[in-house]
Structures are given as structure tokens and as C-alpha cells.
Motif scaffolding. Structure first.
Motif, PDB file in Angstrom:
ATOM      1  N   SER A 167       0.855  -1.186   0.000  1.00 57.97           N
ATOM      2  CA  SER A 167       0.000   0.000   0.000  1.00 57.97           C
ATOM      3  C   SER A 167       0.891   1.236   0.000  1.00 57.97           C
ATOM      4  O   SER A 167       1.989   1.228   0.553  1.00 57.97           O
ATOM      5  N   VAL A 168       0.411   2.291  -0.644  1.00 50.30           N
ATOM      6  CA  VAL A 168       1.162   3.538  -0.770  1.00 50.30           C
ATOM      7  C   VAL A 168       0.396   4.631  -0.034  1.00 50.30           C
ATOM      8  O   VAL A 168      -0.768   4.897  -0.351  1.00 50.30           O
ATOM      9  N   THR A 169       1.015   5.242   0.954  1.00 48.78           N
ATOM     10  CA  THR A 169       0.347   6.291   1.718  1.00 48.78           C
ATOM     11  C   THR A 169       0.106   7.522   0.857  1.00 48.78           C
ATOM     12  O   THR A 169       1.021   8.040   0.224  1.00 48.78           O
ATOM     13  N   ILE A 170      -1.151   7.945   0.814  1.00 46.99           N
ATOM     14  CA  ILE A 170      -1.557   9.104   0.012  1.00 46.99           C
ATOM     15  C   ILE A 170      -2.615   9.866   0.810  1.00 46.99           C
ATOM     16  O   ILE A 170      -3.495   9.263   1.417  1.00 46.99           O
ATOM     17  N   GLU A 171      -2.546  11.174   0.781  1.00 52.37           N
ATOM     18  CA  GLU A 171      -3.563  11.962   1.474  1.00 52.37           C
ATOM     19  C   GLU A 171      -4.830  12.071   0.634  1.00 52.37           C
ATOM     20  O   GLU A 171      -4.785  12.480  -0.518  1.00 52.37           O
ATOM     21  N   ARG A 172      -5.937  11.648   1.204  1.00 54.24           N
ATOM     22  CA  ARG A 172      -7.273  11.808   0.624  1.00 54.24           C
ATOM     23  C   ARG A 172      -7.357  11.313  -0.828  1.00 54.24           C
ATOM     24  O   ARG A 172      -7.763  12.072  -1.730  1.00 54.24           O
ATOM     25  N   PRO A 173      -7.004  10.054  -1.104  1.00 48.16           N
ATOM     26  CA  PRO A 173      -7.044   9.554  -2.481  1.00 48.16           C
ATOM     27  C   PRO A 173      -8.472   9.337  -2.972  1.00 48.16           C
ATOM     28  O   PRO A 173      -9.347   8.918  -2.227  1.00 48.16           O
ATOM     29  N   ARG A 174      -8.688   9.633  -4.255  1.00 52.74           N
ATOM     30  CA  ARG A 174      -9.996   9.401  -4.867  1.00 52.74           C
ATOM     31  C   ARG A 174      -9.806   8.714  -6.231  1.00 52.74           C
ATOM     32  O   ARG A 174      -9.439   7.579  -6.297  1.00 52.74           O
ATOM     33  N   ALA A 201      -4.890  -4.808  -9.378  1.00 54.39           N
ATOM     34  CA  ALA A 201      -6.005  -3.902  -9.109  1.00 54.39           C
ATOM     35  C   ALA A 201      -5.495  -2.825  -8.163  1.00 54.39           C
ATOM     36  O   ALA A 201      -4.657  -3.093  -7.292  1.00 54.39           O
ATOM     37  N   TYR A 202      -5.979  -1.622  -8.355  1.00 59.80           N
ATOM     38  CA  TYR A 202      -5.613  -0.498  -7.493  1.00 59.80           C
ATOM     39  C   TYR A 202      -6.883   0.066  -6.876  1.00 59.80           C
ATOM     40  O   TYR A 202      -7.851   0.347  -7.591  1.00 59.80           O
ATOM     41  N   VAL A 203      -6.860   0.232  -5.561  1.00 60.74           N
ATOM     42  CA  VAL A 203      -8.033   0.732  -4.848  1.00 60.74           C
ATOM     43  C   VAL A 203      -7.628   1.948  -4.016  1.00 60.74           C
ATOM     44  O   VAL A 203      -6.662   1.875  -3.242  1.00 60.74           O
ATOM     45  N   SER A 204      -8.332   3.058  -4.201  1.00 59.19           N
ATOM     46  CA  SER A 204      -8.078   4.221  -3.349  1.00 59.19           C
ATOM     47  C   SER A 204      -8.867   4.042  -2.053  1.00 59.19           C
ATOM     48  O   SER A 204     -10.057   3.727  -2.072  1.00 59.19           O
ATOM     49  N   VAL A 205      -8.170   4.224  -0.941  1.00 58.86           N
ATOM     50  CA  VAL A 205      -8.742   3.902   0.376  1.00 58.86           C
ATOM     51  C   VAL A 205      -8.529   5.084   1.319  1.00 58.86           C
ATOM     52  O   VAL A 205      -7.421   5.623   1.421  1.00 58.86           O
ATOM     53  N   SER A 206      -9.595   5.494   1.995  1.00 59.00           N
ATOM     54  CA  SER A 206      -9.463   6.522   3.015  1.00 59.00           C
ATOM     55  C   SER A 206      -9.573   5.887   4.392  1.00 59.00           C
ATOM     56  O   SER A 206     -10.051   4.757   4.547  1.00 59.00           O
ATOM     57  N   SER A 207      -9.140   6.616   5.396  1.00 59.67           N
ATOM     58  CA  SER A 207      -9.221   6.121   6.764  1.00 59.67           C
ATOM     59  C   SER A 207     -10.677   5.952   7.172  1.00 59.67           C
ATOM     60  O   SER A 207     -11.552   6.715   6.762  1.00 59.67           O
ATOM     61  N   SER A 208     -10.936   4.945   7.971  1.00 54.03           N
ATOM     62  CA  SER A 208     -12.292   4.731   8.479  1.00 54.03           C
ATOM     63  C   SER A 208     -12.542   5.494   9.767  1.00 54.03           C
ATOM     64  O   SER A 208     -13.627   5.443  10.333  1.00 54.03           O
ATOM     65  N   GLU A 209     -11.512   6.201  10.239  1.00 53.91           N
ATOM     66  CA  GLU A 209     -11.647   6.985  11.466  1.00 53.91           C
ATOM     67  C   GLU A 209     -11.888   8.454  11.122  1.00 53.91           C
ATOM     68  O   GLU A 209     -11.200   9.016  10.285  1.00 53.91           O
ATOM     69  N   PRO A 210     -12.884   9.090  11.758  1.00 53.11           N
ATOM     70  CA  PRO A 210     -13.127  10.515  11.477  1.00 53.11           C
ATOM     71  C   PRO A 210     -12.041  11.378  12.092  1.00 53.11           C
ATOM     72  O   PRO A 210     -11.445  10.996  13.101  1.00 53.11           O
ATOM     73  N   PRO A 211     -11.785  12.584  11.513  1.00 52.73           N
ATOM     74  CA  PRO A 211     -12.354  13.041  10.231  1.00 52.73           C
ATOM     75  C   PRO A 211     -11.590  12.439   9.061  1.00 52.73           C
ATOM     76  O   PRO A 211     -10.377  12.560   8.985  1.00 52.73           O
ATOM     77  N   VAL A 212     -12.296  11.790   8.158  1.00 50.22           N
ATOM     78  CA  VAL A 212     -11.635  11.022   7.101  1.00 50.22           C
ATOM     79  C   VAL A 212     -10.833  11.917   6.163  1.00 50.22           C
ATOM     80  O   VAL A 212      -9.884  11.461   5.532  1.00 50.22           O
ATOM     81  N   GLN A 213     -11.207  13.209   6.027  1.00 50.20           N
ATOM     82  CA  GLN A 213     -10.473  14.079   5.126  1.00 50.20           C
ATOM     83  C   GLN A 213      -9.126  14.518   5.679  1.00 50.20           C
ATOM     84  O   GLN A 213      -8.289  15.042   4.964  1.00 50.20           O
ATOM     85  N   GLU A 214      -8.903  14.337   6.982  1.00 45.54           N
ATOM     86  CA  GLU A 214      -7.685  14.854   7.597  1.00 45.54           C
ATOM     87  C   GLU A 214      -6.674  13.765   7.928  1.00 45.54           C
ATOM     88  O   GLU A 214      -5.552  14.054   8.311  1.00 45.54           O
ATOM     89  N   ILE A 215      -7.055  12.516   7.815  1.00 46.08           N
ATOM     90  CA  ILE A 215      -6.142  11.414   8.106  1.00 46.08           C
ATOM     91  C   ILE A 215      -5.686  10.800   6.785  1.00 46.08           C
ATOM     92  O   ILE A 215      -6.515  10.498   5.914  1.00 46.08           O
ATOM     93  N   PRO A 216      -4.386  10.633   6.575  1.00 42.82           N
ATOM     94  CA  PRO A 216      -3.903  10.080   5.301  1.00 42.82           C
ATOM     95  C   PRO A 216      -4.536   8.738   4.967  1.00 42.82           C
ATOM     96  O   PRO A 216      -4.750   7.892   5.847  1.00 42.82           O
ATOM     97  N   GLY A 217      -4.841   8.560   3.691  1.00 43.24           N
ATOM     98  CA  GLY A 217      -5.343   7.284   3.218  1.00 43.24           C
ATOM     99  C   GLY A 217      -4.224   6.543   2.507  1.00 43.24           C
ATOM    100  O   GLY A 217      -3.043   6.799   2.748  1.00 43.24           O
ATOM    101  N   HIS A 218      -4.589   5.642   1.603  1.00 46.57           N
ATOM    102  CA  HIS A 218      -3.559   4.927   0.865  1.00 46.57           C
ATOM    103  C   HIS A 218      -4.117   4.352  -0.427  1.00 46.57           C
ATOM    104  O   HIS A 218      -5.336   4.238  -0.605  1.00 46.57           O
ATOM    105  N   LEU A 219      -3.228   4.025  -1.321  1.00 42.46           N
ATOM    106  CA  LEU A 219      -3.559   3.282  -2.526  1.00 42.46           C
ATOM    107  C   LEU A 219      -3.199   1.830  -2.247  1.00 42.46           C
ATOM    108  O   LEU A 219      -2.029   1.502  -2.026  1.00 42.46           O
ATOM    109  N   GLN A 220      -4.213   0.973  -2.263  1.00 45.15           N
ATOM    110  CA  GLN A 220      -3.984  -0.448  -2.014  1.00 45.15           C
ATOM    111  C   GLN A 220      -3.753  -1.178  -3.326  1.00 45.15           C
ATOM    112  O   GLN A 220      -4.564  -1.117  -4.247  1.00 45.15           O
ATOM    113  N   VAL A 221      -2.626  -1.871  -3.408  1.00 49.72           N
ATOM    114  CA  VAL A 221      -2.313  -2.693  -4.578  1.00 49.72           C
ATOM    115  C   VAL A 221      -2.766  -4.116  -4.304  1.00 49.72           C
ATOM    116  O   VAL A 221      -2.522  -4.665  -3.237  1.00 49.72           O
TER     117      VAL A 221
END
Length: 367
Positions: A66-73, A343-363
Motif C-alpha cells: 500500500s502507498v500512503t496518500i492523502e485523501r485519495p480518490r 487492481a488499485y483501490v483508493s482507500v481513506s481512513s475509516s476513522e473521522p475526520p476522514v479528510q484529515e487522516i492520510p489514506g492509501h492506494l492499495q495494490v
């Protein structure tokens, strides 16, 4: 250096933020995957009944790095599979996000393209030299120099696809309803009326039709790409979320949620010639985004709600679920590499606030 050229505008209501299961709109990368793949000559997907289907080994898969990314969409994979472009949503206190450029071989961030107006969805040209981005503005990224040009600022787009001939971009925008078509030569825009606001859009491989999964009507709207007018509506069993069209154009796959009966979530398989539902495929929980393997044989569906976050593999020939992998966080978009091996999946944190916690790109590695 970043350029900005304002040549036209259209407006709509920007989407609400939150987890996919609890917001009025869930985006999908399915149409973006079609943009990358539709230029190749691809075989058709499976037959119309299980009696016609020849047994084939089910792909094995497992979570990769997984690659750490802020707020991936939104996600787009380059035609050669060597780069993955991820739209990074703006923080709550900012109007600007960025685009992360991922080296697929090393699963690491190769570059970050800054100052992109709250990007949500991204699509690549068939040669991979340009990326078109929609969010609070319509922007163009030169993938050779990693520079961005803002074309128009007054937009509220959530999904973007490019016509097979590369001459037009289609976007939809928020609860204000409707879609827009952008001439990529002049950047002039024209509105396309839809019966309700769109949840996801896709084009037919030959460019003759545009498909829009519409929330108000719980249906799939079929739009003529010459007249830009709807010609048919296929009613769905629930509220549509994601949309993708098979490489041969014979079927459209629409994920939907049934609010009256949560046990009836699934994927509708629509015969595009008959403009009718051919079958439905049940999913264990609430589906969101969907993408297809290059040959159309397997569909990959993200599942996102408060208690279950996962990705499901569906055999489109037997119309059955073959496997499910749990995802650590809230999955948004999904994209498939051109060779079908990742497959590549953009993933955000499940903990609020989701926009402020880094997400990741899951390979996800697929064998």
C-alpha cells in the motif's frame, strides 16, 4: 510552471464529503478504466448462460503493498501500466489538492503534481500523454512534464470519461443535475440533459452512446452521442452507484443498493442492444465502484459501509461471486492494470475526520 486559461464555465453543486455508504453520491473509476483499455482490440466477455460457459481457472489474488496518500480518490493507469495517477482531494480548509504519480514497479510515489483544484476524478488519453481532471475545476495535466493547466474554474464535476476518439470529455456534476460535454480541441462546453442527476457515467467502446446511472430515476440513461439527448431508460432494482461497459459493448454493469431490503444489493447486467436487464448478481453487502478485467471476464467491485469494507471478484460469465478480500479502510475507486495483473483501490481512513487522516492506494496482485 502552472498555467491557467479560463475559456468557459458551467456550475453545479459540489458533492458532500463523507464515507461512500453515507453520502448522496459514490464515484466510480469504472469508466476511467474503460478509457485506458478501449483503444485495444479486446475479446468479448462471457456468454449469456452458464451452460455456454467453459470452465476456466479462477484467478488467485492477494493484498500487495500500500502507498500512503492523502485523501485519495479517482485513479487512472497509464496505457503501459508503468504509472498510476491518483487524484487527491483537497483538505477541508483548502480549495486545492494534488495528483500523486505512482511508480507501479516499486509501488512508491514518483512525483506529486500540486495545486489542482480539489480533484475528484481523472482520465488519461489513449497515448497516456495527457490526463484530464475534474473536481472544482476542469484541468489538463501534461504527464511528460507533470504540469497542470486549469481550463475552467466554475465547475462541480465528480466523474469524467473521454470519448474513444479522444475528441470529447464527458462529465457529470452534482445535484444540480445533468451532464456536460467538453470539446477537447476548443474546450467549449455544452450541457446534456438527463432525467435526474448522474451517479456515474461511461461511454460505449465505439463512442455512439453515453451511459449515465441516474439517482433520481434509479435507472441507466442511454444518451445518443451525436444529438446529446437521452434515447432510453433502463430501470434498476436499486439506487445506482458504479458503472462500467464491457470491452465489446454488449453489456453495461451497474452496482446498486436497495435501501428497502439491504439483502438485495447487487450488480445489474444490462443488455445494451435490448436496453433491458439481462440478469442481476447479488453482493454480500453494499457495492460502490466497479471495474472490469481487460477481457471483461471478471468484475471487481468495492464494498463500503460502516461495518464491511472489501473488494469482491465476480465472474461475469457464470454471474457469480468468486472471492472477497477485506480492505483496511474505506474503498473508493478501483482501477485495473492493462495486463489485468493488478487492481488499485483508493482507500481513506475509516476513522473521522476522514479528510484529515492520510489514506492509501492499495495494490492487489492478481495471478
Amino acid at each position: 510552471m502552472r498555467e491557467r486559461v479560463v475559456v468557459g464555465m458551467f456550475s453545479g453543486m459540489r458533492r458532500n464529503r463523507g464515507i461512500p455508504g453515507n453520502r448522496w453520491r459514490v464515484r466510480t473509476a469504472a469508466s476511467l478504466v474503460c478509457v485506458v483499455l478501449m483503444s485495444a482490440a479486446l475479446p468479448s466477455c462471457g456468454g449469456n448462460s452458464t451452460s455456454e460457459v467453459k470452465p476456466s481457472p479462477v484467478p488467485s489474488w492477494k493484498l500487495g503493498p500500500s502507498v500512503t496518500i492523502e485523501r485519495p480518490r479517482g485513479i487512472a493507469v497509464s496505457p503501459d501500466g508503468r504509472r498510476v495517477y491518483v487524484a487527491n482531494e483537497a483538505a477541508l480548509d483548502s480549495d486545492f489538492g494534488s495528483i500523486s504519480v505512482i511508480d507501479a514497479a516499486t509501488a512508491s510515489v514518483a512525483a506529486i503534481i500540486p495545486h489542482v483544484s480539489d480533484p475528484e476524478s481523472i482520465a488519461l488519453t489513449t497515448d497516456g500523454r495527457q490526463a484530464y481532471v475534474i473536481g472544482k475545476a476542469f484541468s489538463v495535466v501534461d504527464t511528460q512534464s507533470n504540469t497542470v493547466t486549469t481550463i475552467t474554474e466554475e465547475t462541480s464535476g465528480d466523474d469524467i470519461v473521454i470519448s474513444p476518439d479522444g475528441r470529447r470529455a464527458y462529465i457529470y456534476y452534482g445535484r444540480s443535475g445533468g451532464m456536460a460535454v467538453i470539446d477537447l480541441g476548443t474546450y467549449s462546453t455544452a450541457l446534456i440533459g438527463t432525467p435526474g442527476f448522474a451517479e456515474a457515467i461511461a461511454t460505449a467502446p465505439d463512442g455512439s452512446r453515453i451511459y449515465a446511472a441516474t439517482h433520481d430515476e434509479n435507472g441507466l440513461s442511454v444518451i445518443d452521442s451525436v444529438t446529446n439527448k437521452p434515447t432510453a431508460m433502463v430501470r434498476l432494482p436499486g439506487d445506482p452507484r458504479g458503472l462500467v461497459v464491457s470491452p465489446d459493448g454488449k453489456y453495461a454493469y451497474v452496482t446498486y443498493r436497495n435501501s428497502k431490503d439491504p439483502k438485495r444489493h447487487g450488480v445489474a447486467v444490462i443488455d445494451t442492444q435490448k436496453k433491458a436487464i439481462a440478469s442481476t448478481i447479488s453482493t454480500a453487502d453494499a457495492p460502490t465502484a466497479i471495474a472490469l478485467s481487460p477481457d471483461g471476464r471478471y468484475a471487481y467491485v468495492t464494498i463500503a459501509n460502516k461495518t464491511s469494507n472489501a473488494i469482491t471478484m465476480i465472474d461475469t460469465a457464470t454471474k457469480s461471486t468468486t472471492a472477497t478480500l477485506p480492505i483496511n479502510g474505506i474503498p473508493w475507486y478501483v482501477a485495473i492494470s492493462p495486463n489485468g495483473r493488478r487492481a488499485y483501490v483508493s482507500v481513506s481512513s475509516s476513522e473521522p475526520p476522514v479528510q484529515e487522516i492520510p489514506g492509501h492506494l492499495q495494490v492487489i496482485n492478481i495471478d
